[in-house]
Every structure is written in C-alpha cells, then in structure tokens.
Design a protein around this motif. Sequence first.
Motif, mmCIF file in Angstrom:
data_model
loop_
_atom_site.group_PDB
_atom_site.id
_atom_site.type_symbol
_atom_site.label_atom_id
_atom_site.label_comp_id
_atom_site.label_asym_id
_atom_site.label_seq_id
_atom_site.Cartn_x
_atom_site.Cartn_y
_atom_site.Cartn_z
ATOM 1 N N SER A 253 43.029 38.587 35.022
ATOM 2 C CA SER A 253 43.279 38.492 33.522
ATOM 3 C C SER A 253 42.114 37.391 32.743
ATOM 4 O O SER A 253 41.757 37.418 31.625
ATOM 5 C CB SER A 253 44.452 37.667 33.194
ATOM 6 N N LEU A 254 41.327 36.910 33.651
ATOM 7 C CA LEU A 254 40.318 35.871 33.339
ATOM 8 C C LEU A 254 39.207 36.453 32.372
ATOM 9 O O LEU A 254 38.514 35.904 31.518
ATOM 10 C CB LEU A 254 39.891 34.916 34.300
ATOM 11 N N THR A 255 38.624 37.667 33.041
ATOM 12 C CA THR A 255 37.536 38.392 32.313
ATOM 13 C C THR A 255 37.591 39.621 32.816
ATOM 14 O O THR A 255 38.094 39.924 33.911
ATOM 15 C CB THR A 255 36.329 37.537 32.535
ATOM 16 N N ALA A 256 36.814 40.428 32.121
ATOM 17 C CA ALA A 256 36.706 41.830 32.314
ATOM 18 C C ALA A 256 35.677 42.078 33.527
ATOM 19 O O ALA A 256 34.602 41.280 33.859
ATOM 20 C CB ALA A 256 36.368 42.844 31.254
ATOM 21 N N GLY A 257 36.019 43.282 34.362
ATOM 22 C CA GLY A 257 35.242 43.362 35.465
ATOM 23 C C GLY A 257 35.454 42.836 36.937
ATOM 24 O O GLY A 257 34.732 43.001 37.832
ATOM 25 N N ILE A 258 36.481 41.816 36.713
ATOM 26 C CA ILE A 258 36.696 41.329 38.285
ATOM 27 C C ILE A 258 37.272 42.329 39.002
ATOM 28 O O ILE A 258 36.942 42.321 40.295
ATOM 29 C CB ILE A 258 37.898 40.204 37.837
ATOM 30 N N SER A 259 38.171 43.227 38.765
ATOM 31 C CA SER A 259 38.611 44.075 39.619
ATOM 32 C C SER A 259 38.034 45.653 38.960
ATOM 33 O O SER A 259 36.971 45.726 38.241
ATOM 34 C CB SER A 259 40.031 44.319 39.477
ATOM 35 N N SER A 260 38.456 46.642 39.705
ATOM 36 C CA SER A 260 37.941 47.889 39.244
ATOM 37 C C SER A 260 39.135 48.975 39.560
ATOM 38 O O SER A 260 40.053 48.660 40.481
ATOM 39 C CB SER A 260 36.794 48.457 40.035
ATOM 40 N N ALA A 261 39.151 50.363 39.457
ATOM 41 C CA ALA A 261 39.952 51.460 39.836
ATOM 42 C C ALA A 261 40.087 51.371 41.237
ATOM 43 O O ALA A 261 41.403 51.373 41.998
ATOM 44 C CB ALA A 261 39.762 52.563 39.089
ATOM 45 N N ASP A 262 38.981 51.295 42.060
ATOM 46 C CA ASP A 262 39.042 51.424 43.487
ATOM 47 C C ASP A 262 39.792 50.314 43.998
ATOM 48 O O ASP A 262 40.692 50.183 45.122
ATOM 49 C CB ASP A 262 37.648 51.663 44.101
ATOM 50 N N ILE A 263 39.634 49.037 43.570
ATOM 51 C CA ILE A 263 39.932 47.994 44.132
ATOM 52 C C ILE A 263 41.584 47.615 43.642
ATOM 53 O O ILE A 263 42.245 47.377 44.718
ATOM 54 C CB ILE A 263 39.358 46.580 43.212
ATOM 55 N N ASP A 264 41.782 48.146 42.460
ATOM 56 C CA ASP A 264 43.372 48.245 42.224
ATOM 57 C C ASP A 264 44.159 49.182 42.920
ATOM 58 O O ASP A 264 45.312 48.611 43.584
ATOM 59 C CB ASP A 264 43.414 48.455 40.605
ATOM 60 N N ALA A 265 43.455 50.131 43.488
ATOM 61 C CA ALA A 265 43.988 51.133 44.546
ATOM 62 C C ALA A 265 44.310 50.802 45.814
ATOM 63 O O ALA A 265 45.012 51.147 46.393
ATOM 64 C CB ALA A 265 43.352 52.590 44.540
ATOM 65 N N TRP A 266 43.062 49.851 46.257
ATOM 66 C CA TRP A 266 43.141 49.623 47.637
ATOM 67 C C TRP A 266 44.287 48.442 47.579
ATOM 68 O O TRP A 266 44.924 48.307 48.568
ATOM 69 C CB TRP A 266 41.947 48.871 47.908
ATOM 70 N N TYR A 267 44.383 47.692 46.569
ATOM 71 C CA TYR A 267 45.518 46.803 46.823
ATOM 72 C C TYR A 267 46.888 47.311 46.685
ATOM 73 O O TYR A 267 47.723 46.661 47.543
ATOM 74 C CB TYR A 267 45.124 45.484 45.323
ATOM 75 N N THR A 268 46.922 48.188 45.556
ATOM 76 C CA THR A 268 48.451 48.736 45.678
ATOM 77 C C THR A 268 48.648 49.645 47.008
ATOM 78 O O THR A 268 49.852 49.336 47.417
ATOM 79 C CB THR A 268 48.144 49.886 44.612
ATOM 80 N N ALA A 269 47.816 50.271 47.687
ATOM 81 C CA ALA A 269 47.962 50.769 49.052
ATOM 82 C C ALA A 269 48.556 49.692 50.222
ATOM 83 O O ALA A 269 49.541 49.941 50.817
ATOM 84 C CB ALA A 269 46.842 51.692 49.429
ATOM 85 N N ALA A 270 47.827 48.631 50.056
ATOM 86 C CA ALA A 270 48.045 47.558 50.985
ATOM 87 C C ALA A 270 49.649 47.046 50.600
ATOM 88 O O ALA A 270 50.343 46.744 51.709
ATOM 89 C CB ALA A 270 46.935 46.446 50.829
ATOM 90 N N MET A 271 49.607 46.714 49.379
ATOM 91 C CA MET A 271 51.195 46.178 49.054
ATOM 92 C C MET A 271 52.268 47.182 49.566
ATOM 93 O O MET A 271 53.084 46.846 50.072
ATOM 94 C CB MET A 271 51.128 45.726 47.595
ATOM 95 N N GLY A 272 52.002 48.390 49.140
ATOM 96 C CA GLY A 272 53.035 49.581 49.779
ATOM 97 C C GLY A 272 53.043 49.516 51.002
ATOM 98 O O GLY A 272 54.276 50.172 51.511
ATOM 99 N N ALA A 273 52.188 49.148 51.852
ATOM 100 C CA ALA A 273 52.376 49.168 53.235
ATOM 101 C C ALA A 273 52.721 47.908 53.949
ATOM 102 O O ALA A 273 52.570 47.950 55.182
ATOM 103 C CB ALA A 273 50.879 49.502 53.771
ATOM 104 N N GLY A 274 53.066 46.936 53.151
ATOM 105 C CA GLY A 274 53.970 45.975 53.804
ATOM 106 C C GLY A 274 52.975 44.470 53.447
ATOM 107 O O GLY A 274 53.548 43.489 54.094
ATOM 108 N N ALA A 275 51.904 44.626 52.856
ATOM 109 C CA ALA A 275 51.369 43.092 52.617
ATOM 110 C C ALA A 275 52.194 42.427 51.530
ATOM 111 O O ALA A 275 52.816 43.024 50.729
ATOM 112 C CB ALA A 275 49.969 43.377 51.932
ATOM 113 N N LEU A 276 52.261 41.258 51.728
ATOM 114 C CA LEU A 276 52.907 40.157 50.739
ATOM 115 C C LEU A 276 52.189 39.658 49.674
ATOM 116 O O LEU A 276 52.646 39.250 48.685
ATOM 117 C CB LEU A 276 53.743 38.936 51.476
#
Length: 327
Positions: A253-276
Amino acid sequence: MIISQTPLRMSFVGGGSDLPAYYREHGGAVLSTAIDKYVYVSINRKFDGGIRLAYSKTEEVTSIDDIEHELVRAAFDIRGMRGGVEITTTADIPSRGTGLGSSSTFTVGLLNVLSAYQGAHVSPEYLAKGSCEIEIERCGQPIGKQDQYAAAYGGLNLIEFHQDDRVSVSPVIMRSDLRELLEQRIIVFYTGITRSASAILANQSAETGSDKVKQAALRRMVELTYVMRDELGRGNIDSFGHILDENWALKKSLTAGISSADIDAWYTAAMGAGALGGKLLGAGQGGFMMFYAPRDRHEDIANAVGLRQVRFGFEPLGSRILFYSPR
C-alpha cells in the motif's frame, strides 16, 4: 592479495522505515538477517601505479577522478587512496537488482578491503556508517540504511533508526533450536525479474513523507518489527508467518509498483499451498520471494509457485577479511 567476504541479507519486516524522510520524523525499525550468500571484493597492488577495476565491466584508469563507478570513487576518496591497485568483485548469486541489498553489501566489503590494504582493522560500526555516507550522502542514492548495517554486523537483528540519525543494532534473542527451525521453514524462490530499487524507494519516500494514511501503514510496519522480535523470543515462531503476511499487505500500500500481477499470483499460489505468510525481498517489483511454512508444505508450495527454489541459510557474521596476504 586481500579478500573481503560480505553477506547479503533478507529483510523481514519494517522495510522503508529506514528512509531518512520517515525515520527522522517518526523513528524506524526493521528485523532482518544476513544470509549465507556473499559478495567478495579483492584488492592487489598494481605494478604500474594505475587503477584497474573488474565488476560487470572493466575500467583501466590512472586517476580516481576518471573512475566511472561512483561508489568506488567515493570509497577511494574516503580512505585517501590514490591508485596503484587492482580491485575485482564476484558474488555467489546474481545479486544486483534482486532485493538482497547487494549495492550496500558491495560498498561495505569494498570499504573493508580498502581499510585492510592500508593496514587498518575497522569496526562494523565504521563500515556501516561509512557505507551510508558513500551511498546516501556522497552519491545521493535515495535508499535507506538497513542494508549497510545488516551487511556490516551480520546475524538476525532488530535494527532501529533514530530521529537524530543514530542506528542501534540488537540481536534477536531466541532459543537456538527454534532459530534452526525458523531457518528450515523459510522457503525462497527467484522470480527471474531484476530491477533498480532507486525509483521505487524515491517514490515511496516522497509519498510517505506527506500522506498520513501511508505514514500510518509504515508506523504499523515498525510496530510489527517489535511484535515479531517478542514473538520469536517467546518461541511462537508460527507468528513469524502471520506477521510477514500483514507486513506484505501494508508494504504494497505504500506506493504503486511494489507488486505486480505475476507477483500477486505467485503469492496467492503459495498461500493456497500452505504458506503462513511471505513477502518480496527488497523494495519490490522482482528479485526473490520468501515464504514461511511448515517443512511438509514446501514441496506443494514449490509446485504451486513454479519458480526456481534457492536455499538461503542464516549468517551470524558480518563483513570480514577472508584472505590477507599484503605485498
């Protein structure tokens, strides 16, 4: 020949509060660890009195004023070096633009090896402060101070940035078996994306300097560094993952461009597979992603993310002289 070995770092919580625009008003803190991946800087006498530098390019000059690499030029100036040396640098992994603090790690290692060449043994405090002077004050880079201190001191630390520009480094005290378990539960992936942190940090510094909502987000990230330290001290290491997750949401939330669609997708995939919890290491946009998860979830997470996995271990020591044979 003299060689310095300086560790790269993983920053877990509080990144961005080490920028002067924030900590001089509010105070800042980060919790980070040095890792067992390094930048090596070697120095040797050059017989013709000139200067030869070998990094991603090669420079052969006769005066420090002709050196293109601004960090090297500023470091030579601080140490009063005039020439007659050959300097080379190598790294264990592609570190530039990958969120591991490589520029500051190089600067700390360079300052260490130049000091040793002159016969001076210098402290971690000298290396950290001197590297901050080189990068921020002399070269005008819009970066914070956490990387220089992590590289100079090593270890798993809470690093505090005071409003009067003092910096305090305190080790995180926790049971050794839990520290090993924490290390084992961290899983890291390389996104294959490299970027310059300067533009992201410049935008972040400008926006958090005037935006009250973003200041509140950064203030909460600083609070989380103390919460994480205390939870690790109590042995509640699964809290580490949940704190990472909250910190990552705040950081985006601090500034635009820290994440991206790919990064968000990787993060969601990891959390869905058991990351805390997890985060992108460094300022954002690319580099390495790290997650915290029980060991029995790592294989599922790796399959879900589909990125190259890289093992990072904790490094208790900071920059040091690895080989010393002056001529």
